[in-house]
Design a protein around this motif. Sequence first.
Motif, PDB file in Angstrom:
ATOM      1  N   ILE A  30     -38.695  48.185  19.978  1.00  0.00           N
ATOM      2  CA  ILE A  30     -39.462  48.142  18.550  1.00  0.00           C
ATOM      3  C   ILE A  30     -38.363  47.480  17.642  1.00  0.00           C
ATOM      4  N   PRO A  31     -38.464  46.491  16.797  1.00  0.00           N
ATOM      5  CA  PRO A  31     -38.357  45.445  15.796  1.00  0.00           C
ATOM      6  C   PRO A  31     -36.910  46.213  15.271  1.00  0.00           C
ATOM      7  N   THR A  32     -35.684  45.096  16.103  1.00  0.00           N
ATOM      8  CA  THR A  32     -34.449  45.477  15.760  1.00  0.00           C
ATOM      9  C   THR A  32     -33.291  46.642  16.976  1.00  0.00           C
ATOM     10  N   MET A  33     -34.468  46.352  18.587  1.00  0.00           N
ATOM     11  CA  MET A  33     -33.608  47.064  19.402  1.00  0.00           C
ATOM     12  C   MET A  33     -33.832  46.242  20.133  1.00  0.00           C
ATOM     13  N   GLU A  34     -33.285  45.103  20.038  1.00  0.00           N
ATOM     14  CA  GLU A  34     -33.931  43.708  20.775  1.00  0.00           C
ATOM     15  C   GLU A  34     -32.183  43.338  21.663  1.00  0.00           C
ATOM     16  N   TRP A  35     -31.486  43.166  22.365  1.00  0.00           N
ATOM     17  CA  TRP A  35     -30.241  43.361  22.626  1.00  0.00           C
ATOM     18  C   TRP A  35     -29.552  41.682  22.250  1.00  0.00           C
ATOM     19  N   ALA A  36     -30.377  40.998  21.834  1.00  0.00           N
ATOM     20  CA  ALA A  36     -29.544  40.088  21.374  1.00  0.00           C
ATOM     21  C   ALA A  36     -29.783  40.149  19.706  1.00  0.00           C
ATOM     22  N   ASN A  37     -29.482  40.761  19.260  1.00  0.00           N
ATOM     23  CA  ASN A  37     -30.281  41.943  17.731  1.00  0.00           C
ATOM     24  C   ASN A  37     -29.219  42.370  17.423  1.00  0.00           C
ATOM     25  N   GLY A  38     -28.547  41.757  16.404  1.00  0.00           N
ATOM     26  CA  GLY A  38     -26.913  42.684  15.401  1.00  0.00           C
ATOM     27  C   GLY A  38     -27.250  43.912  14.972  1.00  0.00           C
ATOM     28  N   HIS A  39     -29.246  43.682  15.168  1.00  0.00           N
ATOM     29  CA  HIS A  39     -29.389  45.307  14.032  1.00  0.00           C
ATOM     30  C   HIS A  39     -29.701  46.035  15.103  1.00  0.00           C
ATOM     31  N   ASN A  40     -28.873  46.354  16.243  1.00  0.00           N
ATOM     32  CA  ASN A  40     -28.983  47.046  17.400  1.00  0.00           C
ATOM     33  C   ASN A  40     -27.671  48.202  16.887  1.00  0.00           C
ATOM     34  N   ILE A  41     -27.187  48.333  16.072  1.00  0.00           N
ATOM     35  CA  ILE A  41     -26.217  49.470  15.491  1.00  0.00           C
ATOM     36  C   ILE A  41     -26.663  50.239  14.374  1.00  0.00           C
ATOM     37  N   PHE A  42     -26.602  51.692  14.335  1.00  0.00           N
ATOM     38  CA  PHE A  42     -27.278  52.346  13.244  1.00  0.00           C
ATOM     39  C   PHE A  42     -26.052  53.860  13.512  1.00  0.00           C
ATOM     40  N   ALA A  43     -26.111  54.288  12.011  1.00  0.00           N
ATOM     41  CA  ALA A  43     -25.352  55.274  11.721  1.00  0.00           C
ATOM     42  C   ALA A  43     -26.093  56.485  11.787  1.00  0.00           C
ATOM     43  N   LYS A  50      -7.790  42.973  22.103  1.00  0.00           N
ATOM     44  CA  LYS A  50      -7.003  43.566  22.079  1.00  0.00           C
ATOM     45  C   LYS A  50      -7.827  44.342  20.524  1.00  0.00           C
ATOM     46  N   GLU A  51      -8.955  43.755  20.598  1.00  0.00           N
ATOM     47  CA  GLU A  51      -9.991  44.693  19.907  1.00  0.00           C
ATOM     48  C   GLU A  51     -10.851  45.010  20.205  1.00  0.00           C
ATOM     49  N   LEU A  52     -11.803  45.744  20.219  1.00  0.00           N
ATOM     50  CA  LEU A  52     -13.736  46.214  20.891  1.00  0.00           C
ATOM     51  C   LEU A  52     -14.272  45.009  20.220  1.00  0.00           C
ATOM     52  N   PRO A  53     -15.327  45.294  20.468  1.00  0.00           N
ATOM     53  CA  PRO A  53     -16.768  44.065  20.376  1.00  0.00           C
ATOM     54  C   PRO A  53     -16.828  44.125  18.500  1.00  0.00           C
ATOM     55  N   ILE A  54     -17.658  43.412  17.905  1.00  0.00           N
ATOM     56  CA  ILE A  54     -17.122  43.433  16.519  1.00  0.00           C
ATOM     57  C   ILE A  54     -19.553  44.102  16.367  1.00  0.00           C
ATOM     58  N   GLY A  55     -19.698  44.923  15.968  1.00  0.00           N
ATOM     59  CA  GLY A  55     -20.656  45.119  15.359  1.00  0.00           C
ATOM     60  C   GLY A  55     -21.924  44.684  15.939  1.00  0.00           C
ATOM     61  N   ILE A  56     -21.935  43.430  14.540  1.00  0.00           N
ATOM     62  CA  ILE A  56     -22.830  42.518  14.706  1.00  0.00           C
ATOM     63  C   ILE A  56     -21.425  41.619  13.940  1.00  0.00           C
ATOM     64  N   ILE A  57     -22.132  40.383  14.751  1.00  0.00           N
ATOM     65  CA  ILE A  57     -21.426  39.088  13.701  1.00  0.00           C
ATOM     66  C   ILE A  57     -22.382  38.000  12.953  1.00  0.00           C
ATOM     67  N   GLY A  58     -21.615  38.559  11.955  1.00  0.00           N
ATOM     68  CA  GLY A  58     -23.075  37.604  10.953  1.00  0.00           C
ATOM     69  C   GLY A  58     -23.570  38.149   9.655  1.00  0.00           C
ATOM     70  N   TYR A  59     -23.561  39.385   9.110  1.00  0.00           N
ATOM     71  CA  TYR A  59     -24.593  40.504   8.915  1.00  0.00           C
ATOM     72  C   TYR A  59     -24.274  40.033   7.127  1.00  0.00           C
ATOM     73  N   ALA A  60     -23.154  39.363   6.729  1.00  0.00           N
ATOM     74  CA  ALA A  60     -23.153  38.536   5.234  1.00  0.00           C
ATOM     75  C   ALA A  60     -23.658  37.046   6.212  1.00  0.00           C
ATOM     76  N   ALA A  61     -23.831  36.227   4.712  1.00  0.00           N
ATOM     77  CA  ALA A  61     -24.049  34.896   4.622  1.00  0.00           C
ATOM     78  C   ALA A  61     -22.787  33.990   5.516  1.00  0.00           C
ATOM     79  N   PRO A  62     -23.244  33.462   6.383  1.00  0.00           N
ATOM     80  CA  PRO A  62     -24.158  33.187   7.015  1.00  0.00           C
ATOM     81  C   PRO A  62     -25.078  33.676   8.050  1.00  0.00           C
ATOM     82  N   GLN A  63     -25.945  34.543   8.048  1.00  0.00           N
ATOM     83  CA  GLN A  63     -26.797  35.499   8.703  1.00  0.00           C
ATOM     84  C   GLN A  63     -26.560  34.950   9.998  1.00  0.00           C
ATOM     85  N   LEU A  64     -26.049  35.331  10.883  1.00  0.00           N
ATOM     86  CA  LEU A  64     -26.039  34.732  12.135  1.00  0.00           C
ATOM     87  C   LEU A  64     -26.412  35.994  13.003  1.00  0.00           C
TER      88      LEU A  64
END
Length: 274
Positions: free
Chosen positions: A200-213, A52-66
């Motif tokens: 490039i770094p941040t563009m790994e599929w398991a890496n939560g940093h692969n969201i961008f504005a 009932k909702e879309l996936p979270i872009g990045i889980i654990g951006y804030a501490a603890p950093q997952l």
Amino acid sequence: MELLVVIAVIGVLVAMLLPAVQAAREAARRTHCQSNLHQIGTALLNYEQQHKELPIGIIGYAAPQLLISWNVQLLPFIEHESLWEQYRLDLPSYEPPNRELGSVVLSIFLCPSTPNDKLLSTTSSWRGLAFTDYGGIYGVEGEGRNHPDFGNPDIPDPPKQTLHDDSLGVMLYDEPVSLQQITDGTAHTAIVAEALSRRIPTMEWANGHNIFAQEQSTPINIELGIDEIADEIGSPHPGGALVTFCDGHVAFLGNDLDQNTLNALLTRSGGETP
């Protein structure tokens, strides 16, 4: 003499046919890429139907950093249930056993037109993890769009997002988005797009940093300077890039798309008319 004439004619014919062959191959690669993004769009909708909702872009951006990505959450919806069952959401994406799971190359996350054939990251904390060529859309950034209170320890409840609400997209930090929150319309709101800078770094599929504005004055496929890295929309496909929308459809957006229209498509509740 006749032999030389024949050879010359063959050379001319090859020169004429080669661009057509290359164009046909690129058309096939683009179709493959579009199929990948369509499957991702279908998986996103199946995820939404269940949760009932879309996936979270990045889980654990804030501490603890997952730093767990939206891609990880899609695993059971793209026929990778075994990876999902082994994944630990209580541990960072770059630590075992998640690290080993993230090293699996998943073709659905790769554009076949990417000129760089490197499949695994070679630097940073995600060394050895597999790449993706697609990023989640966080929104539109730039002057007047950044939230001044983000991360402010002096206020009781600082915002979780770096942008104002009307500049946010669908893939956010530590917050899920429901379809009801997409007031601009699911068919007019992008959720995943081809990334201009890839492998490039941040563009790994398991890496939560692969969201961008997307920067608000930056068009699709902006030309980058030497050694410049930018999280923007772009692709090796001539003329534009492929984008998945929140209703599951995929569109090819041209380099000459009006900037205001592009920005409108990247926010979920900006009130713009694309």
